[in-house]
Design an enzyme around this catalytic site. Structure first.
Site, PDB file in Angstrom:
ATOM      1  N   GLU B 308      63.774  44.806  -8.537  1.00 50.45           N
ATOM      2  CA  GLU B 308      64.103  46.482  -8.462  1.00 50.45           C
ATOM      3  C   GLU B 308      64.562  46.746  -9.922  1.00 50.45           C
ATOM      4  OE1 GLU B 308      66.365  47.604  -5.284  1.00 50.45           O
ATOM      5  OE2 GLU B 308      65.816  49.599  -5.285  1.00 50.45           O
ATOM      6  N   GLU B 311      61.482  46.688 -12.263  1.00 49.96           N
ATOM      7  CA  GLU B 311      60.782  47.657 -12.009  1.00 49.96           C
ATOM      8  C   GLU B 311      61.477  48.965 -12.687  1.00 49.96           C
ATOM      9  OE1 GLU B 311      60.470  48.907  -7.860  1.00 49.96           O
ATOM     10  OE2 GLU B 311      58.977  50.579  -8.286  1.00 49.96           O
ATOM     11  N   CYS B 335      66.324  50.066  -0.241  1.00 48.78           N
ATOM     12  CA  CYS B 335      66.717  49.039   0.785  1.00 48.78           C
ATOM     13  C   CYS B 335      67.272  49.590   2.186  1.00 48.78           C
ATOM     14  CB  CYS B 335      67.645  48.049  -0.011  1.00 48.78           C
ATOM     15  SG  CYS B 335      68.834  48.755  -0.980  1.00 48.78           S
ATOM     16  N   SER B 355      61.704  53.188  -5.296  1.00 54.33           N
ATOM     17  CA  SER B 355      61.263  51.736  -5.726  1.00 54.33           C
ATOM     18  C   SER B 355      60.418  51.169  -4.667  1.00 54.33           C
ATOM     19  CB  SER B 355      62.690  50.620  -5.948  1.00 54.33           C
ATOM     20  OG  SER B 355      61.958  49.359  -5.760  1.00 54.33           O
ATOM     21  N   LYS B 394      66.869  49.057  10.887  1.00 60.53           N
ATOM     22  CA  LYS B 394      65.997  47.763  10.528  1.00 60.53           C
ATOM     23  C   LYS B 394      65.372  47.176  11.440  1.00 60.53           C
ATOM     24  CE  LYS B 394      68.054  46.766   6.453  1.00 60.53           C
ATOM     25  NZ  LYS B 394      67.083  46.518   5.286  1.00 60.53           N
ATOM     26  N   GLU B 397      62.343  49.135  10.899  1.00 56.15           N
ATOM     27  CA  GLU B 397      61.612  48.765   9.588  1.00 56.15           C
ATOM     28  C   GLU B 397      61.041  47.482   9.785  1.00 56.15           C
ATOM     29  OE1 GLU B 397      64.231  46.823   6.557  1.00 56.15           O
ATOM     30  OE2 GLU B 397      63.113  47.794   4.934  1.00 56.15           O
ATOM     31  N   GLU B 402      53.112  47.889   8.168  1.00 55.89           N
ATOM     32  CA  GLU B 402      52.494  47.240   6.813  1.00 55.89           C
ATOM     33  C   GLU B 402      53.543  46.080   6.521  1.00 55.89           C
ATOM     34  OE1 GLU B 402      53.841  50.111   7.262  1.00 55.89           O
ATOM     35  OE2 GLU B 402      55.443  50.916   5.835  1.00 55.89           O
ATOM     36  N   CYS B 552      75.979  50.210   4.236  1.00 54.21           N
ATOM     37  CA  CYS B 552      75.605  49.464   5.490  1.00 54.21           C
ATOM     38  C   CYS B 552      77.067  49.005   6.314  1.00 54.21           C
ATOM     39  CB  CYS B 552      75.096  48.065   4.820  1.00 54.21           C
ATOM     40  SG  CYS B 552      73.672  48.130   3.758  1.00 54.21           S
TER      41      CYS B 552
END
Lengths: 405, 625
Positions: B308, B311, B335, B355, B394, B397, B402, B552
Site C-alpha cells: 500500500e 502504491e 483493509c 488502494s 471478513k 470478504e 474475486e 478493528c
C-alpha cells in the site's frame, strides 16, 4: 342527521356556535398586547379539548417565553378517537373559528408558521380548507403583514396517513417531520423542543376554535359557562343507540342523564365517555358530570342500549388498540395483545378469575408505564367494562368453566 | 475530545434531548435531587439513569445502550418521580429541575416485572439452545426479577423464518424484543440505515427495505448490530462446525491466521477484565484445538504496508512528476471490508481512490495457498485457511468471488473472536491459564506496525513509519516511533509530516507536507466522503478508514458488551504490547524481506504482487433491484 353540513346556521350553542364574524378575533387581537391575550386566555381557564385537558394558556405562555428564531403553531386535526367527529364539523362549517384562532395563536406566541395536521381520512375537505385559506390570504388575514401590521403568518395543511397514534402531539410532530409516527420522550416537551426542534404549540381544533370567542368576548365571559374546573362549553360527538346522534355544544358539567335525554336515547345500558380510550359508565353512573374533574372526554360519547353485548363492545375496542399501538413501547405493544387475548378467553369461557385479575393489574401497569397517552389510556375500557358489567359478562360467558380465584 | 463526545448525535433524537450544561459549577449548572431519600447534586441535563448509576443505584435497562441515542421504549427502567402521574423512563428523562425519585416502589417493581413477563411472552426460543446463553440481557433480567414462569403465556411456534441469507449476519426475529438498538446502531451510529421498524401494533417487526433478505440489501456486514443486540436476534454466521470438520479430517492441513484485535479482547469471553492481550496463550490454545499451523496476520499486515505504501508513492510520482490526472489522490486504505462495502454502495463513483491492495486477511490466504504450499510441498487443495478476525464483514470478504487469486478460495473461513472463544471452550481449554507460545514459521513474529492495525489510526501509523523512512532514509520524527496524531478515538483525525532531505529516488517529494487523515465508523467515513466531494481533501495524500467505531478492536465479532471504555482498554492493550516488540517497522520484518527475495521477486506492486495481493472493487450502488 345533524352532523351534515346542510345549513350551518342551524347550529346553536353558548360559546363555539355563538355569533362570530370571520376576522373579528384577529382584528381584536391586533388591538391588544400579547400579554393581554395571554391574560384573557388564562382568565378563561380554557383547557385542551383533545382530551388531556392541559391549560391552553400555560402552553402558549411557555412557548411565548421560549427564545427562538422560529416557532410553530400546529392545529391537531387528526381526529381519530372512535366516536369523535366534532373537529370535522368545525373545519367544514366553521373554518373561520379555527383559522382565526391559529392566527391569534401565532401572533401571541410569536410564530410565523401554522400547520394543520389533517387526518388522512378527511382528505375530502382538504380542497375546501385550501380554498378558505386562499380567501383569507386575499383578505389579508393571512400572509405578509396581516392587516397592515408587522406580523406575518401563514398556514399550510399536512395530511396524515391514517395512524391513530399521530393524534398524540409528539407522534404528530414526528410524522410532520417525515419520520415514522411514534411518540417522543417527554420531557423535553414540544413547547421547548417541538417541530424541527423549535418551540411548538400543538392545539386541538376545538381549542383553537374557542380562542377567537375568548379574545372577542373576554375570558370572564367564557368561564361563565361550565363548571369551575371545566370552563366553557364542549362539543360532544354523540353516536350509538339514540334517536338524535350528532354534534352538540353543551356547557361542561352537564350530566350523562341530561345528555341522554337531549339525544333521545332509550333503554340505555352504558355510555362510553371519551371514546375507545375512555371509560364505560353504567346506569348507576348516569348522574356523573361530563367535565375534566369527573367524566372527562375529548368529545366522544357512545351510547349502548340494553341489546348490546358489552364483551363484544370491549373486544372491538381492544382490537382497535392492538392494531393502532405504534409498536414502540413494550407495555402498549404487547400489553394490549394480552388484554385482547383475555377478552377472547372470557368469550370462550376458558379463563380463571385470577388470570383476569392479573390482566387488570397489567392494565394498571400499562396506565403508568406506557410511553404515551395511547398505552396509558387503552386499558381504561378493559378495566371499566369488566368492572362495571361483570355480572353480565361473567354470567353469560363460560358459565360452566371451573373457575379459580 | 473523548469518543463519546464525538459520536454523532443521531437524527432521530437530535433535537429531543436536553443539552448538558458545559459549566457544572456555573449558576444552574447543578441540580439538587433526591434519589430514594438521598440528596445528591447532578449536572443539569443528566438523565435519571446516569444520576442513579453515579450513586450506585442499579436500574435495569434493555433498549438503552451507551453508544446509542436515547430511546426510552422498552420501559424496563421506569422509576417513580414525585408529582408525575405516570412512571418515567430513567434512561431518557433529563433532570432539569429538583426532583424526588424513587427507584424501587411496589408500583415500579410490579411494572418492571410485568414488562419482563410481556417480553418473555413473545420471545420465542429456549435459553439452552441459544448462542447468547449466559450473555443475554433478557435472560439476566429474568433472573434478576425472579421470573419462574410465563405469566402471560409463551409463544411456542416461531413466527418468522430465520434469515441466513447473509454470510456475515444472521437475523432471527423470533428472539427479537424490539428494543431497536440495531436500528439505532445502523442508522445513527453507522449511518447505513438497513434496518427500520416496519408495520405497527402487534405486527411491528424490524425489517429491511421491502423485508428483503439481508444479503440483498445494502448491509455492509459490519456486525455492529450483533454487538449491541441484547438477545440472539442478531448474530454472526458461525462456520465453526465446518472448521471442526476440517480439523478432524487427517487429510486436511488446517492453518489459522490471527488478527491483532481478537487477542486483545478474547480474554473478556473468559471473564477477564478488558485491557489484557492473550497472544501467546491463544497460540497454545489454537495448537491444542488442532490447528496445524498458527500464523500471525500481522505478517501480511506488514506486507500490506509495503504494498500500500509503495502504491501511494507510485501514485504521488504519477501525479507530481508525470502530471497524470487519471490517478486519484488521496489514496484510501482498503483493509476494512465493511468500509469497502460501504463505499461500493454509497460512493461507487469513488472506487478509484481506494488502494488496490488486499486486506491482510486476503493477502495471507493467497500467500498460504501459493508460497507456503510451494515451500512446504503441501497440495493447496488440501490446505484449509481460517482467519480469526474481530469482524463479521471478513466473512463476506473471504467469500467474494474475486478472492481466488491463488487458484483456490484464498481464505476458506472467517471466524470471529466470539466464535473462537466458543471453540476454545468446547475443546475444554481455559484460555487465561494456557502457556505462552510463539507463532509458527515460515512467517514467524511480525512487526509491531502490523499489530497496531487493530486500533483506529494504526494502519496510518504503520504506513507512515515505512513511507517516511523509504523517502527520507530516516525514522519518523516522533518519540519512540509513536505517531500520536494517529492515536485516540476522535472521529476524524488529521495531521501532516514534512518530507525533507529525501533520498534521490524520491527527490520529487522534497519539501512536501505529507497530509493524512484517519476516520473510524462509517458515520465518520460519510463525513470524509462529503469532504472529498466538496474538494476539501485536495491537499490530503492518504486516508485511513475503518468501518467500526474504534477500528478493528471495536469490530462486530468482538466480545459483547462493548462501550467506549471497553474499546479504550483494548486499544491500550494493543499499544502496550506493541511498545515491547523488537521490530516495529513493517519494512524491517525479516520474513517480509524474505518473501520479496524468494517469491515476489519483482518487488512490491510487481506483477505477481498484483496478481496475488491486489484486487478490484464492484460498483454496487444504493439501489438494489
Amino acid at each position: 342527521m345533524s352532523t351534515s353540513a346542510v345549513n350551518p346556521k342551524k347550529r346553536t350553542g353558548p360559546v363555539i356556535f355563538s355569533e362570530y364574524n370571520s376576522g373579528d378575533g384577529i382584528k381584536k387581537a391586533f388591538s391588544l398586547k400579547r400579554e393581554d391575550i395571554l391574560f384573557e386566555l388564562k382568565e378563561s381557564k380554557l383547557k385542551g379539548r383533545g382530551g388531556a385537558g392541559f391549560p391552553t394558556s400555560s402552553k402558549w405562555m411557555l412557548t411565548a417565553a421560549a427564545s427562538s428564531d422560529k416557532k410553530f403553531l400546529i392545529c391537531n386535526a387528526d381526529e381519530g378517537e372512535p366516536g369523535t367527529f366534532k373537529d370535522r364539523v368545525l373545519l367544514q362549517e366553521y373554518p373561520e373559528l379555527v383559522f382565526d384562532g391559529m392566527v391569534i395563536g401565532g401572533y401571541t406566541i410569536g410564530a410565523k408558521y401554522g400547520i394543520v395536521y389533517l387526518r388522512g381520512e378527511y382528505e375530502y375537505i382538504y380542497e375546501s380548507l385550501q380554498f378558505y385559506l386562499q380567501s383569507m390570504r386575499k383578505r389579508n388575514f393571512l400572509g405578509n403583514n396581516i392587516l397592515g401590521s408587522n406580523f406575518s403568518f401563514d398556514i399550510k395543511i399536512h395530511l396524515g396517513a391514517g395512524a391513530y397514534v399521530c393524534g398524540e402531539e409528539t407522534a404528530l410532530i414526528e410524522s410532520l417531520e417525515g419520520e415514522r409516527g411514534e411518540p417522543r420522550n417527554r420531557p423535553p416537551y414540544p413547547v421547548n423542543t417541538g417541530y424541527m426542534g423549535y418551540p411548538t404549540v400543538v392545539n386541538n381544533v376545538e381549542t383553537l376554535a374557542a380562542v377567537p370567542h375568548i379574545v372577542c368576548k373576554s375570558g370572564k365571559w367564557f368561564k361563565k359557562f361550565g363548571t369551575d374546573k371545566s370552563t366553557g362549553s364542549k362539543l360532544f360527538s354523540v353516536s350509538g343507540d339514540c334517536n338524535k346522534p350528532g354534534v352538540y355544544e353543551l356547557p361542561w358539567g352537564i350530566t350523562i342523564r341530561e345528555l341522554l335525554n337531549i339525544v333521545e336515547a332509550e333503554n340505555t345500558k352504558a355510555v362510553q365517555v371519551g371514546g375507545a380510550s375512555g371509560i364505560c359508565i353504567p346506569k348507576s353512573g348516569f348522574d356523573r358530570k361530563l367535565g375534566y374533574e369527573d367524566a372527562a372526554t375529548g368529545g366522544s360519547v357512545i351510547v349502548f342500549n340494553e341489546k348490546r353485548n358489552m364483551l363484544q363492545v370491549l373486544k372491538n375496542f381492544m382490537e382497535f388498540f392492538v392494531e393502532e399501538s405504534c409498536g414502540q413501547c413494550t407495555p402498549c405493544r404487547i400489553g394490549n395483545v394480552k388484554l385482547l387475548e383475555g377478552v377472547e378467553k372470557i368469550e370462550k369461557g376458558n379463563y380463571t378469575f385470577s388470570y383476569i385479575n392479573t390482566l387488570k393489574e397489567l392494565g394498571n401497569t400499562m396506565k403508568v408505564a406506557s410511553k404515551c397517552g395511547l398505552g396509558q389510556s387503552s386499558p381504561n375500557s378493559f378495566i371499566s367494562i369488566l368492572e362495571n358489567f361483570k355480572d353480565e359478562i361473567f354470567k353469560s360467558n363460560g358459565a360452566n368453566n371451573d373457575r379459580v380465584g | 475530545m473523548t469518543e463519546s463526545d464525538n459520536i454523532r448525535v443521531p437524527v432521530s433524537q437530535q433535537p429531543h434531548s436536553v443539552i448538558k450544561s458545559k459549566k457544572e459549577n456555573g449558576i444552574g449548572g447543578l441540580v439538587s435531587i433526591q434519589i430514594n431519600e438521598k440528596a445528591v447534586m447532578v449536572p443539569l441535563g443528566t438523565t435519571i439513569l446516569e444520576a442513579c448509576r453515579k450513586n450506585q443505584i442499579h436500574i435495569p435497562t434493555l433498549c438503552h445502550h451507551e453508544d446509542l441515542c436515547l430511546a426510552g421504549l422498552c420501559r424496563i427502567c421506569v422509576v417513580d418521580v414525585e408529582g408525575m402521574k405516570t412512571l418515567q423512563a430513567a434512561c431518557s428523562f433529563p433532570i432539569t429541575s429538583p426532583l424526588k425519585i424513587h427507584t424501587s416502589t411496589p408500583m415500579v417493581r410490579k411494572a418492571r416485572r410485568h414488562i419482563i413477563d410481556l417480553i418473555l411472552s413473545e420471545h420465542c426460543g429456549e435459553c439452552y439452545s441459544c448462542i447468547r446463553n449466559g450473555n443475554c440481557e433478557l435472560q439476566a433480567l429474568a433472573k434478576e426479577y425472579g421470573v419462574d414462569g410465563y405469566r402471560f403465556g409463551h409463544v411456542e411456534q416461531p413466527r418468522y423464518s430465520v434469515d441466513r441469507s447473509s454470510v456475515s449476519v444472521i437475523r432471527d426475529l423470533n428472539k427479537c424484543i424490539l428494543c431497536r438498538r440495531c436500528i439505532r446502531t445502523c442508522i445513527d451510529l453507522q449511518e447505513v440505515g438497513v434496518l427500520e421498524a416496519i408495520d405497527r401494533g402487534d405486527k411491528t417487526h424490524i425489517g429491511t427495505f421491502l423485508d428483503k433478505p439481508l444479503a440483498d440489501v445494502i448491509c455492509i456486514n459490519c456486525g455492529q448490530c450483533t454487538n449491541r443486540c441484547p438477545t440472539a436476534a442478531l448474530s454472526t454466521n458461525d462456520p465453526s462446525d465446518e472448521i471442526w470438520e476440517a480439523i478432524d479430517n487427517p487429510n486436511k492441513h488446517v492453518v489459522i491466521q490471527t488478527a491483532p484485535s481478537p487477542r486483545a479482547a478474547i480474554g473478556e469471553e473468559f471473564g477477564v477484565a478488558p485491557g489484557k492481550s492473550f497472544t501467546g496463550e491463544l497460540n497454545s490454545a489454537l495448537k491444542r484445538i488442532g490447528f496445524d499451523k498458527v500464523f500471525d496476520t500481522n505478517f501480511t499486515a506488514d506486507l500490506t504496508i509495503i504494498e500500500e505504501g509503495t502504491e501511494l508513492l507510485n501514485r504521488l510520482k504519477k501525479v507530481l512528476v508525470n502530471c497524470d490526472t487519471s490517478v486519484k489522490l488521496p489514496q484510501f486504505t482498503s483493509c476494512s471490508p465493511g468500509w469497502i462495502k460501504f463505499i461500493e454502495h454509497f460512493y461507487p463513483e469513488y472506487l478509484d481512490y481506494l488502494s488496490t491492495a488486499k486486506s491482510p486477511q486476503q493477502m495471507f490466504g493467497a500467500v498460504i495457498k501459493t508460497f507456503y504450499a510451494k515451500e512446504t510441498g503441501i497440495n493447496p487443495d488440501d490446505i484449509v485457511t481460517v482467519a480469526l478476525m474481530p469482524c463479521s464483514a471478513k466473512k463476506f470478504e473471504c467469500n467474494r468471488p474475486e478472492m481466488n487469486s491463488s487458484g483456490y478460495k484464498d481464505v476458506d473461513f472467517g471466524l470471529t473472536t466470539r466464535e473462537m472463544a466458543t471453540m476454545i471452550k468446547e475443546a475444554g481449554i481455559y484460555l487465561p491459564e494456557m502457556p505462552k507460545t510463539g507463532f509458527d514459521d515460515p512467517f514467524g513474529e511480525a512487526s509491531g506496525a502490523g499489530l497496531i492495525f487493530g486500533a483506529t489510526g494504526g494502519v496510518m501509523e504503520a504506513a507512515l513509519r515505512t513511507v517516511y523512512e523509504l523517502v527520507t532514509g530516516r525514522e519518523v520524527p516522533f518519540k519512540n516511533l509513536n505517531i500520536e496524531p494517529c492515536r485516540g478515538f476522535d472521529g476524524i483525525k488529521q495531521a501532516s509530516v514534512k518530507l525533507e532531505n529525501c533520498v534521490n529516488e524520491y527527490s520529487f517529494l522534497e519539501g512536501i507536507d505529507l497530509k493524512f487523515l484517519v476516520a473510524h465508523g462509517t458515520a465518520n467515513a460519510k463525513k470524509v466522503m462529503q469532504m472529498l466531494k466538496r474538494g476539501e481533501l485536495n491537499d490530503v495524500h492518504f486516508v485511513e478508514i475503518m468501518a467500526c467505531p474504534g477500528g478493528c478492536l471495536g469490530g462486530g465479532g468482538q466480545p459483547i458488551p462493548t462501550s467506549a471504555e471497553i474499546r479504550r482498554k483494548r486499544a491500550q492493550a494493543i499499544y502496550e504490547e506493541e511498545a515491547s516488540l523488537p521490530i516495529r517497522k513493517s519494512h524491517e520484518n525479516p520474513y517480509v524481506k524474505y518473501i520479496y527475495q524468494k517469491f515476489l521477486t519483482e518487488g512490491p506492486c510487481g506483477k505477481l504482487s498484483h496478481k496475488l495481493l491486489h484486487t478490484h472493487y464492484t460498483k454496487r450502488g444504493r439501489f438494489i433491484s
